[in-house]
Design an enzyme around this catalytic site. Sequence first.
Site, mmCIF file in Angstrom:
data_model
loop_
_atom_site.group_PDB
_atom_site.id
_atom_site.type_symbol
_atom_site.label_atom_id
_atom_site.label_comp_id
_atom_site.label_asym_id
_atom_site.label_seq_id
_atom_site.Cartn_x
_atom_site.Cartn_y
_atom_site.Cartn_z
ATOM 1 N N SER A 10 82.299 46.761 25.564
ATOM 2 C CA SER A 10 82.823 48.076 25.929
ATOM 3 C C SER A 10 84.299 48.241 25.621
ATOM 4 O O SER A 10 84.743 49.335 25.302
ATOM 5 C CB SER A 10 82.604 48.329 27.422
ATOM 6 O OG SER A 10 81.230 48.332 27.705
ATOM 7 N N THR A 11 85.066 47.180 25.748
ATOM 8 C CA THR A 11 86.515 47.323 25.620
ATOM 9 C C THR A 11 87.105 46.257 24.717
ATOM 10 O O THR A 11 86.489 45.230 24.449
ATOM 11 C CB THR A 11 87.193 47.206 26.997
ATOM 12 O OG1 THR A 11 86.984 45.878 27.493
ATOM 13 C CG2 THR A 11 86.673 48.221 27.977
#
Length: 189
Positions: A10-11
């Site tokens: 996600s990041t």
Amino acid sequence: MTLIGYARTSTLEQEAGLEAQVRDLKTLGCKKVYQEQTSSIGPRPILETALDYLREGDTLVVTKLDRLARSVHHMGELVKHLEEKGVHLRILNMGVDTSTPTGKLMLNVLASVAQFEREMMLERQREGIAKAKEEGRYKGRTPTARAKSDEVVAMNAKGLSMGEIAKRLGIGKGSVHRILKGSQTSVAC
């Protein structure tokens, strides 16, 4: 049978996690590994590219189910799409491989359990809300769009479209419409 891998985090802070997924997929023998760093709820163009690339007889491999599917419903859509293409799915941490009858059964059982857990969680949430309402402690969520009514009206007066107003304020276009309709202000499209 060609193994095609898909890895996602996600990041940017999860760089090590992405590297670990790619390493595991390559170690397994994936001919090609698609990787992206994007939220599970955001657009995933690399996943779409991977799905387009897959051919009949191929197997899409992921290290964990949550790297691929957003929800039980989304997983069902993906599995149906893969089946229609004649593509199998392998989920490493679960030992699921839909190229076998047992793998197909396991995936369906896991999806059913996940759906059951979700429904039970929602039922507990509804019960908690009902109890809080009885005790006068439940106020509901704070409306975010109404707090921005003055800004919406001012932006509309400047001639901005509803879409642009919604985008700038981080609210829905429908909320902009309701605010403007309620203020009896002309609506710019």
